[in-house]
Motif scaffolding. Sequence first.
Motif, PDB file in Angstrom:
ATOM      1  N   GLY A 162       0.784  -1.232   0.000  1.00  9.69           N
ATOM      2  CA  GLY A 162       0.000   0.000   0.000  1.00  9.69           C
ATOM      3  C   GLY A 162       0.806   1.266   0.000  1.00  9.69           C
ATOM      4  N   ALA A 163       2.041   1.221  -0.456  1.00 10.03           N
ATOM      5  CA  ALA A 163       2.875   2.429  -0.502  1.00 10.03           C
ATOM      6  C   ALA A 163       2.335   3.406  -1.546  1.00 10.03           C
ATOM      7  CB  ALA A 163       4.317   2.046  -0.828  1.00 10.03           C
ATOM      8  N   PRO A 164       2.530   4.698  -1.355  1.00 15.23           N
ATOM      9  CA  PRO A 164       2.081   5.686  -2.349  1.00 15.23           C
ATOM     10  C   PRO A 164       2.725   5.422  -3.714  1.00 15.23           C
ATOM     11  CG  PRO A 164       2.755   6.754  -0.305  1.00 15.23           C
ATOM     12  CD  PRO A 164       3.187   5.335  -0.189  1.00 15.23           C
ATOM     13  N   VAL A 165       2.027   5.811  -4.763  1.00 16.62           N
ATOM     14  CA  VAL A 165       2.549   5.639  -6.114  1.00 16.62           C
ATOM     15  C   VAL A 165       3.848   6.433  -6.239  1.00 16.62           C
ATOM     16  CG1 VAL A 165       2.103   5.998  -8.570  1.00 16.62           C
ATOM     17  CG2 VAL A 165       0.234   5.362  -7.039  1.00 16.62           C
ATOM     18  N   PRO A 166       4.900   5.827  -6.785  1.00 17.18           N
ATOM     19  CA  PRO A 166       6.163   6.555  -6.951  1.00 17.18           C
ATOM     20  C   PRO A 166       5.945   7.890  -7.669  1.00 17.18           C
ATOM     21  CG  PRO A 166       6.473   4.243  -7.480  1.00 17.18           C
ATOM     22  CD  PRO A 166       5.001   4.435  -7.258  1.00 17.18           C
TER      23      PRO A 166
ATOM     24  N   SER B 220       3.561   8.794 -10.911  1.00 23.38           N
ATOM     25  CA  SER B 220       2.340   9.597 -10.769  1.00 23.38           C
ATOM     26  C   SER B 220       2.396  10.861 -11.624  1.00 23.38           C
ATOM     27  CB  SER B 220       2.121   9.965  -9.296  1.00 23.38           C
ATOM     28  OG  SER B 220       3.201  10.726  -8.791  1.00 23.38           O
ATOM     29  N   ALA B 221       3.556  11.504 -11.687  1.00 24.70           N
ATOM     30  CA  ALA B 221       3.692  12.705 -12.518  1.00 24.70           C
ATOM     31  C   ALA B 221       3.539  12.367 -13.994  1.00 24.70           C
ATOM     32  CB  ALA B 221       5.044  13.361 -12.252  1.00 24.70           C
ATOM     33  N   TRP B 222       4.119  11.236 -14.375  1.00 28.51           N
ATOM     34  CA  TRP B 222       4.012  10.807 -15.780  1.00 28.51           C
ATOM     35  C   TRP B 222       2.570  10.463 -16.137  1.00 28.51           C
ATOM     36  CZ3 TRP B 222       2.791   5.868 -17.802  1.00 28.51           C
ATOM     37  CH2 TRP B 222       3.037   5.708 -19.169  1.00 28.51           C
ATOM     38  N   LEU B 223       1.863   9.775 -15.251  1.00 31.33           N
ATOM     39  CA  LEU B 223       0.457   9.432 -15.491  1.00 31.33           C
ATOM     40  C   LEU B 223      -0.403  10.679 -15.592  1.00 31.33           C
ATOM     41  CD1 LEU B 223       0.079   6.420 -13.003  1.00 31.33           C
ATOM     42  CD2 LEU B 223       0.097   6.284 -15.494  1.00 31.33           C
ATOM     43  N   ASP B 224      -0.195  11.634 -14.686  1.00 31.34           N
ATOM     44  CA  ASP B 224      -0.981  12.866 -14.697  1.00 31.34           C
ATOM     45  C   ASP B 224      -0.762  13.644 -15.988  1.00 31.34           C
ATOM     46  OD1 ASP B 224      -1.960  12.272 -12.201  1.00 31.34           O
ATOM     47  OD2 ASP B 224      -0.525  13.539 -11.122  1.00 31.34           O
ATOM     48  N   ALA B 225       0.482  13.674 -16.452  1.00 32.65           N
ATOM     49  CA  ALA B 225       0.799  14.431 -17.670  1.00 32.65           C
ATOM     50  C   ALA B 225       0.123  13.841 -18.899  1.00 32.65           C
ATOM     51  CB  ALA B 225       2.313  14.474 -17.881  1.00 32.65           C
ATOM     52  N   ARG B 226      -0.209  12.572 -18.848  1.00 27.49           N
ATOM     53  CA  ARG B 226      -0.828  11.899 -19.999  1.00 27.49           C
ATOM     54  C   ARG B 226      -2.298  11.578 -19.780  1.00 27.49           C
ATOM     55  NH1 ARG B 226       3.949  12.054 -19.603  1.00 27.49           N
ATOM     56  NH2 ARG B 226       5.475  11.885 -21.271  1.00 27.49           N
ATOM     57  N   GLY B 227      -2.857  12.108 -18.722  1.00 29.20           N
ATOM     58  CA  GLY B 227      -4.282  11.927 -18.467  1.00 29.20           C
ATOM     59  C   GLY B 227      -4.668  10.513 -18.096  1.00 29.20           C
ATOM     60  N   LEU B 228      -3.741   9.746 -17.528  1.00 25.44           N
ATOM     61  CA  LEU B 228      -4.006   8.371 -17.140  1.00 25.44           C
ATOM     62  C   LEU B 228      -4.248   8.297 -15.638  1.00 25.44           C
ATOM     63  CD1 LEU B 228      -1.208   6.624 -19.254  1.00 25.44           C
ATOM     64  CD2 LEU B 228      -3.627   6.883 -19.837  1.00 25.44           C
ATOM     65  N   VAL B 229      -5.134   7.382 -15.241  1.00 28.77           N
ATOM     66  CA  VAL B 229      -5.503   7.245 -13.830  1.00 28.77           C
ATOM     67  C   VAL B 229      -4.744   6.080 -13.211  1.00 28.77           C
ATOM     68  CG1 VAL B 229      -7.391   6.828 -12.212  1.00 28.77           C
ATOM     69  CG2 VAL B 229      -7.802   8.170 -14.287  1.00 28.77           C
ATOM     70  N   ALA B 230      -4.170   6.321 -12.026  1.00 33.02           N
ATOM     71  CA  ALA B 230      -3.443   5.272 -11.308  1.00 33.02           C
ATOM     72  C   ALA B 230      -4.406   4.540 -10.383  1.00 33.02           C
ATOM     73  CB  ALA B 230      -2.299   5.882 -10.509  1.00 33.02           C
ATOM     74  N   ASP B 231      -4.890   3.378 -10.839  1.00 35.50           N
ATOM     75  CA  ASP B 231      -5.778   2.542 -10.043  1.00 35.50           C
ATOM     76  C   ASP B 231      -4.907   1.598  -9.213  1.00 35.50           C
ATOM     77  OD1 ASP B 231      -7.904   1.209  -9.004  1.00 35.50           O
ATOM     78  OD2 ASP B 231      -8.459   0.163 -10.840  1.00 35.50           O
ATOM     79  N   VAL B 232      -4.779   1.860  -7.896  1.00 34.90           N
ATOM     80  CA  VAL B 232      -3.855   1.119  -7.047  1.00 34.90           C
ATOM     81  C   VAL B 232      -4.543  -0.101  -6.449  1.00 34.90           C
ATOM     82  CG1 VAL B 232      -2.324   1.233  -5.049  1.00 34.90           C
ATOM     83  CG2 VAL B 232      -2.667   3.265  -6.492  1.00 34.90           C
ATOM     84  N   VAL B 233      -3.892  -1.273  -6.552  1.00 33.66           N
ATOM     85  CA  VAL B 233      -4.393  -2.511  -5.953  1.00 33.66           C
ATOM     86  C   VAL B 233      -3.274  -3.123  -5.121  1.00 33.66           C
ATOM     87  CG1 VAL B 233      -6.067  -2.970  -7.772  1.00 33.66           C
ATOM     88  CG2 VAL B 233      -3.755  -3.868  -7.985  1.00 33.66           C
ATOM     89  N   GLN B 234      -3.669  -3.853  -4.072  1.00 35.61           N
ATOM     90  CA  GLN B 234      -2.689  -4.485  -3.182  1.00 35.61           C
ATOM     91  C   GLN B 234      -2.757  -6.006  -3.227  1.00 35.61           C
ATOM     92  OE1 GLN B 234      -3.873  -1.452   0.269  1.00 35.61           O
ATOM     93  NE2 GLN B 234      -2.127  -2.724   0.848  1.00 35.61           N
ATOM     94  N   ASN B 235      -3.879  -6.531  -3.729  1.00 33.89           N
ATOM     95  CA  ASN B 235      -4.119  -7.961  -3.681  1.00 33.89           C
ATOM     96  C   ASN B 235      -3.911  -8.596  -5.047  1.00 33.89           C
ATOM     97  OD1 ASN B 235      -6.335 -10.275  -4.061  1.00 33.89           O
ATOM     98  ND2 ASN B 235      -5.622 -10.284  -1.932  1.00 33.89           N
ATOM     99  N   GLU B 236      -3.251  -9.767  -5.075  1.00 33.76           N
ATOM    100  CA  GLU B 236      -2.965 -10.467  -6.327  1.00 33.76           C
ATOM    101  C   GLU B 236      -4.235 -10.821  -7.085  1.00 33.76           C
ATOM    102  OE1 GLU B 236      -1.113 -14.808  -7.672  1.00 33.76           O
ATOM    103  OE2 GLU B 236      -0.592 -13.943  -5.727  1.00 33.76           O
ATOM    104  N   ASP B 237      -5.212 -11.394  -6.389  1.00 38.07           N
ATOM    105  CA  ASP B 237      -6.455 -11.797  -7.056  1.00 38.07           C
ATOM    106  C   ASP B 237      -7.227 -10.586  -7.559  1.00 38.07           C
ATOM    107  OD1 ASP B 237      -5.965 -14.487  -6.610  1.00 38.07           O
ATOM    108  OD2 ASP B 237      -7.003 -14.496  -4.676  1.00 38.07           O
TER     109      ASP B 237
END
Length: 251
Positions: free
Chosen positions: A7-11, A15-32
């Motif tokens: 559950g660490a914050p997105v590097p 995150s800066a690269w995703l924001d610049a390209r309009g992409l959303v960082a959907d964070v998951v912690q579980n393999e399944d």
Amino acid sequence: MVFSPHGAPVPETVSAWLDARGLVADVVQNEDDLMARALRGRPRLVVFDARADLDACGIVCARMKRDSYTGIVPALFICEKGEQAVATAFEAGADEVLTERTPLEECRVRMDVLLRRSDRDVYVHPSTRLPGTIDIEAEITRRLHQDIPFAVCYADLDHFKEFNDRYSYYDGDRVIRILAKILHDVVKGMCRDDGFVGHIGGDDFIFIIPASIVNETCGEIVSIFDALVPYQYSEQDRRAGSFVRSRRRQL
């Protein structure tokens, strides 16, 4: 999508690269959870934050890559510095690896290239290596905005199913590749950068050319195909000039 087992914050670099390209960082912690989301809708990219737990990320990545549907999703690992960490990430199936030593601008370039490579692999037909439906639509839209007359031509093979039934899927695929090669070489030879060839699927193709040379281009394609296609039949069928296909079931 970002997989962070602890559950660490997105590097920040990601995150800066995703924001610049309009992409959303959907964070998951579980393999399944990651596998379920990846199977429901193929994400453009999965970032594995492996700084804290490289082994856990490696196990999940390997599982994702084993599945025929999720295996094509590009996997990016963010690792701590060290050659062993990089090697471990690639062995697990990573398509790209960034470390704390990777310069910021290089990180951005590497992530851009990874996405472009992934999109290209998905959009291109695997058999003929020609652009698929997404690129076909984009090319038509681009030309409509140019306000220059052009022709959208459709090519398919008559009685292709009967050919496949008579011979084999392998032989039919060879004929499709021959047609793709003819279309590409003729269109590019006659139109250069003004020509476009795409593969819808199966024996269906689209080629886009200047409206002024439709007859010449189509005539050249048909002429070359007619000269080559007889040699895709057996000698017996070629001598007979035809073959009979029966749907009667044998008991």
